[in-house]
Design an enzyme around this catalytic site. Structure first.
Site, PDB file in Angstrom:
ATOM      1  N   LYS A  45       0.754  -1.121  -0.069  1.00  0.00           N
ATOM      2  CA  LYS A  45      -0.054  -0.115   0.076  1.00  0.00           C
ATOM      3  C   LYS A  45       0.796   1.411   0.070  1.00  0.00           C
ATOM      4  O   LYS A  45       0.727   2.389  -0.618  1.00  0.00           O
ATOM      5  CB  LYS A  45      -0.906  -0.077   1.305  1.00  0.00           C
ATOM      6  CG  LYS A  45      -2.088  -1.157   1.046  1.00  0.00           C
ATOM      7  CD  LYS A  45      -2.668  -1.269   2.525  1.00  0.00           C
ATOM      8  CE  LYS A  45      -3.784  -2.289   2.527  1.00  0.00           C
ATOM      9  NZ  LYS A  45      -4.373  -2.547   3.551  1.00  0.00           N
ATOM     10  N   GLN A  89      -4.221  -0.927   9.950  1.00  0.00           N
ATOM     11  CA  GLN A  89      -4.231  -2.273   9.483  1.00  0.00           C
ATOM     12  C   GLN A  89      -4.655  -3.164  10.477  1.00  0.00           C
ATOM     13  O   GLN A  89      -4.117  -3.140  11.715  1.00  0.00           O
ATOM     14  CB  GLN A  89      -2.810  -2.536   9.182  1.00  0.00           C
ATOM     15  CG  GLN A  89      -2.360  -3.925   8.405  1.00  0.00           C
ATOM     16  CD  GLN A  89      -3.153  -4.157   7.014  1.00  0.00           C
ATOM     17  OE1 GLN A  89      -3.075  -3.053   6.242  1.00  0.00           O
ATOM     18  NE2 GLN A  89      -3.994  -5.113   6.914  1.00  0.00           N
ATOM     19  N   ASP A 112     -10.519   3.270   5.079  1.00  0.00           N
ATOM     20  CA  ASP A 112     -10.788   1.791   4.855  1.00  0.00           C
ATOM     21  C   ASP A 112     -12.480   1.582   4.992  1.00  0.00           C
ATOM     22  O   ASP A 112     -13.035   0.606   4.846  1.00  0.00           O
ATOM     23  CB  ASP A 112     -10.279   1.003   6.040  1.00  0.00           C
ATOM     24  CG  ASP A 112      -9.181   0.131   5.405  1.00  0.00           C
ATOM     25  OD1 ASP A 112      -9.370  -0.180   4.249  1.00  0.00           O
ATOM     26  OD2 ASP A 112      -8.366  -0.565   6.252  1.00  0.00           O
TER      27      ASP A 112
END
Ligand SMILES: NC(=O)c1ccc[n+]([C@@H]2O[C@H](COP(=O)([O-])OP(=O)(O)OC[C@H]3O[C@@H](n4cnc5c(N)ncnc54)[C@H](OP(=O)(O)O)[C@@H]3O)[C@@H](O)[C@H]2O)c1
Length: 280
Positions: A45, A89, A112
């Site tokens: 990413k 994450q 996200d």
């Protein structure tokens, strides 16, 4: 279905949009601990973010980080004007309450799409930030002109980050949606009726050829590391009678990253009031 090629095209578009944006766009990723799979995802990413010209902040915290320390960092990133998007994450190490951390992220910066406000907006049919993987699934289906209206869509997996949002996106596109999970009584009976089948389980080969209707569009989200490399949820032989199938790797994985980059631009637009976040 070639996710790698579509993702490359989307990344080029994103790079053009980033260059045209009146100010720099920033994405902060936060990795807590040293889970090797998470480390790989963050590295990919971060690299893709830099390549499109987004200013990437790669924040790494030790596994011993307390929940309070992480919440303090999230609050700092929320307040930081140079940060448009925040990605924490998952999974977080034991001892940190994931939902408290997720709830602390500014919904405008939640690229996200995991904050309950963004999840609720998707449920309501007025989506703002949506998780990248299900967005990537829809983008692939659209790229290959797969008819969704009235189609039988079966999603195997009901996680908040993949299965549920994928099912909602398909529902909003007027598919007739079935969600399967570990308690589904007869998985093969459900999947065999699917015109569109999304497998997001994490069990290699859980979808076998006999479970797939001829001509179906099959999206393999699963990613499992084995001695033979990365494998998906769908047995490769399904390709022989499916209408479409995404490869692993090179299918949904690159799309997830491309959609994250798009979401970061969207976050910058929300913050610049170019776009209205429906929950703000
Ligand atoms: N390509 C990408 O970019 C990408 C991104 C995200 C995730 N992934 C991969 O996608 C897979 C799913 O990820 P996730 O985060 O959604 O995983 P997850 O949170 O572990 O969810 C897995 C889902 O599969 C269901 N399941 C487990 N065993 C099953 C069975 N035997 N039959 C039917 N359903 C079953 C579970 O049901 P219950 O709810 O009943 O437990 C659960 O809903 C993983 O392999 C992950 O690595 C790939």
């Amino acid at each position: 279905m070639d996710g790698k090629a579509l993702a490359a095209r989307i990344r080029e578009e994103v790079a053009r949009e980033v260059a045209a944006f009146p100010r720099p766009i920033g994405l902060a990723t936060v990795l807590v601990g040293d889970d090797p799979a998470s480390e790989v995802y963050i590295r990919l990413k971060h690299k893709a973010t830099l390549e499109v010209g987004i200013e990437a902040r790669d924040l790494r915290l030790p596994a011993t980080t307390s929940e309070q320390e992480l919440l303090t960092l999230v609050a700092e990133l929320n307040a930081d004007d140079a940060v448009d998007g925040i990605l924490v994450q998952l999974p977080l190490p034991d001892g940190i309450d994931e939902s408290r951390v997720i709830n602390a992220i500014d919904p405008l910066k939640d690229v996200d799409g995991i904050h309950p406000l963004n999840a609720g907006l998707l449920l309501a049919g007025t989506p703002a930030h949506v998780p990248g993987t299900p967005l990537g699934v829809l983008a692939l289906l659209d790229e290959y002109d797969v008819e969704l209206r009235g189609a039988n869509a079966v999603v195997v997996g009901r996680s908040d980050i993949v299965g549920k949002p994928a099912a909602l996106l398909l529902l909003h596109r007027h598919a007739t949606v079935t969600i399967c999970h570990s308690r589904t009584r007869d998985l093969a009976a459900e999947t065999s009726r699917a015109d569109v089948l999304v497998a997001a389980v994490g069990v290699p080969g859980i979808v076998q050829p006999g479970m797939v209707k001829a001509g179906a569009a099959v999206i393999d989200v699963g990613l499992t590391r084995t001695d033979a490399g990365l494998v998906g949820d769908v047995a490769p032989e399904v390709a022989q009678h499916a209408g479409f199938l995404t490869p692993v790797p090179g299918g949904v994985g690159p799309m997830t990253i491309a959609m994250l980059l798009q979401s970061t631009i969207r976050a910058a637009r929300y913050r610049a009031l170019e776009l209205a976040h429906p929950g703000a």
